[in-house]
Write a protein that holds these residues in place. Sequence first.
Motif, PDB file in Angstrom:
ATOM      1  N   TYR A   1      -7.262 191.171  34.667  1.00  0.00           N
ATOM      2  CA  TYR A   1      -8.608 191.759  34.542  1.00  0.00           C
ATOM      3  C   TYR A   1      -9.444 190.954  34.991  1.00  0.00           C
ATOM      4  N   VAL A   2     -10.314 190.884  34.781  1.00  0.00           N
ATOM      5  CA  VAL A   2     -11.497 190.180  35.290  1.00  0.00           C
ATOM      6  C   VAL A   2     -11.004 188.232  35.413  1.00  0.00           C
ATOM      7  N   ASP A   3     -11.714 187.743  36.064  1.00  0.00           N
ATOM      8  CA  ASP A   3     -11.830 186.300  36.741  1.00  0.00           C
ATOM      9  C   ASP A   3     -12.600 186.214  35.601  1.00  0.00           C
ATOM     10  N   ILE A   4     -12.402 185.091  35.064  1.00  0.00           N
ATOM     11  CA  ILE A   4     -12.158 184.343  34.015  1.00  0.00           C
ATOM     12  C   ILE A   4     -12.957 183.012  34.133  1.00  0.00           C
ATOM     13  N   PRO A   5     -14.053 182.262  34.303  1.00  0.00           N
ATOM     14  CA  PRO A   5     -15.183 181.554  34.079  1.00  0.00           C
ATOM     15  C   PRO A   5     -14.165 179.949  32.601  1.00  0.00           C
ATOM     16  N   THR A   6     -12.736 179.962  33.141  1.00  0.00           N
ATOM     17  CA  THR A   6     -12.453 179.399  31.820  1.00  0.00           C
ATOM     18  C   THR A   6     -14.092 177.556  31.324  1.00  0.00           C
ATOM     19  N   PHE A   7     -13.689 176.962  32.559  1.00  0.00           N
ATOM     20  CA  PHE A   7     -14.476 175.907  32.419  1.00  0.00           C
ATOM     21  C   PHE A   7     -16.577 176.511  31.762  1.00  0.00           C
ATOM     22  N   SER A   8     -17.022 177.277  31.832  1.00  0.00           N
ATOM     23  CA  SER A   8     -18.196 177.495  31.389  1.00  0.00           C
ATOM     24  C   SER A   8     -18.326 178.230  30.347  1.00  0.00           C
ATOM     25  N   LEU A   9     -16.832 179.221  30.443  1.00  0.00           N
ATOM     26  CA  LEU A   9     -16.300 179.483  28.659  1.00  0.00           C
ATOM     27  C   LEU A   9     -16.655 178.195  27.786  1.00  0.00           C
ATOM     28  N   PHE A  10     -15.995 178.012  28.327  1.00  0.00           N
ATOM     29  CA  PHE A  10     -15.624 176.526  26.847  1.00  0.00           C
ATOM     30  C   PHE A  10     -17.225 175.882  26.473  1.00  0.00           C
ATOM     31  N   LEU A  11     -18.075 175.426  28.145  1.00  0.00           N
ATOM     32  CA  LEU A  11     -18.886 174.451  27.631  1.00  0.00           C
ATOM     33  C   LEU A  11     -19.849 175.426  26.657  1.00  0.00           C
TER      34      LEU A  11
ATOM     35  N   PRO B   1     -14.091 176.561  21.177  1.00  0.00           N
ATOM     36  CA  PRO B   1     -14.446 176.341  22.734  1.00  0.00           C
ATOM     37  C   PRO B   1     -12.844 175.962  22.907  1.00  0.00           C
ATOM     38  N   ILE B   2     -11.843 176.058  22.806  1.00  0.00           N
ATOM     39  CA  ILE B   2     -10.651 175.459  23.612  1.00  0.00           C
ATOM     40  C   ILE B   2      -9.557 176.428  23.621  1.00  0.00           C
ATOM     41  N   ALA B   3      -9.029 177.414  21.681  1.00  0.00           N
ATOM     42  CA  ALA B   3      -8.879 178.638  21.821  1.00  0.00           C
ATOM     43  C   ALA B   3      -9.114 179.975  22.962  1.00  0.00           C
ATOM     44  N   LEU B   4     -10.376 180.086  22.937  1.00  0.00           N
ATOM     45  CA  LEU B   4     -11.019 181.399  22.999  1.00  0.00           C
ATOM     46  C   LEU B   4     -10.920 181.528  24.667  1.00  0.00           C
ATOM     47  N   PRO B   5     -11.129 180.507  25.315  1.00  0.00           N
ATOM     48  CA  PRO B   5     -10.622 180.266  27.317  1.00  0.00           C
ATOM     49  C   PRO B   5     -10.078 180.646  27.264  1.00  0.00           C
ATOM     50  N   GLY B   6      -9.198 179.527  26.434  1.00  0.00           N
ATOM     51  CA  GLY B   6      -7.419 179.437  27.345  1.00  0.00           C
ATOM     52  C   GLY B   6      -6.827 180.834  26.605  1.00  0.00           C
ATOM     53  N   LEU B   7      -7.361 181.928  26.020  1.00  0.00           N
ATOM     54  CA  LEU B   7      -6.762 182.872  25.185  1.00  0.00           C
ATOM     55  C   LEU B   7      -6.682 184.418  26.262  1.00  0.00           C
ATOM     56  N   LEU B   8      -7.914 184.112  26.668  1.00  0.00           N
ATOM     57  CA  LEU B   8      -8.586 184.521  27.585  1.00  0.00           C
ATOM     58  C   LEU B   8      -8.122 184.981  29.116  1.00  0.00           C
TER      59      LEU B   8
END
Length: 325
Positions: A154-164, A140-147
């Motif tokens: 390349y694309v907009d990263i919805p970091t918090f939504s990915l975390f949730l 949950p922390i590593a994946l959104p952060g690395l993206l």
Amino acid sequence: MNKVEKISKLVGKYFTAAIIFWVVFNYFLPKTSEWVVPNVSYLLGIIFFGMGLTLKLQDFERIAKKPFPVIAGTFAHYLIMPTIAWILCLIFQLKGATAAGVILVGSCPSGTSSSVMAYLAGGDVALDVSIETLSTLLAPIALPGLLLLFAGKYVDIPTFSLFLSTVKIVLVPILLGLLVHHLFKNRIEWVTRFLPLVSQLAILLIIGAVISANHADLMTTQTLLVIPVVMLHNLSGYGLGYVFSKLIRLRTPQRKAITFEVGMQDSSLGATLAMKYFVPAAAIPSTVFSIWHNISGSVLAVNWKNKTVNEKTKVIREDTKSIVD
């Protein structure tokens, strides 16, 4: 019960062939898996709940007692695979959703089939499972952060939504499964016999959904370019994982475990998140990875196993010869 176990072993034995068949089948009949597309996150939740059911508190005690190989292997996984993915995107000049998909699968935790490959290769299965567990819990922390770090251009990263989403899809089912196992213990042991088959069927359904959603774009130049990228990504992960484990002076069984843990990704999670937060094309790298790493992992595991058998046979012959002499 025995019939279920036999079917599970049979599916596991020919799982790679089953994946290839299912990909081809869904390519020619894409409507077959259309109903799965909106339900892929639930399927993945079932897989992680099953993973939680197989975990014990002793698994976490093992990490606490010997943390260095587990932490080192997890660190190597999250350092090597996203970095390689980013470098390959630059070399092959991938763009947009395709590049994001390659980096997404590279940022996922270790794949569940890695423990099977480690077992077949004579690797340290306990270490493999420990790294898989820790890398999944950190997802949950590593994946959104690395993206955000590697794919943000390349694309907009919805970091918090990915975390949730990663918490809901990965962490909550695992913790629920762990809690159920702790509360009911041996009374649910019979359920775990079904889990490999359930996970395998869920993975097949997710792959079918990705093929169905991307049917119109599967034969474009950009998509076909993903195949060599994914192959290089996976093989580089194996190679660098092994070199890393050798540099920190781990034993051969531990090196094998870390090799598989670094090189094999949870591509089902990658496909699910790609379908949810990006365009369907971003899920193609995860699907290709799912097919390829099962093939490459099986080949590497068998080669390592045969090499070990040959070395033992050679030692026995030399010992026998010295006794005769």
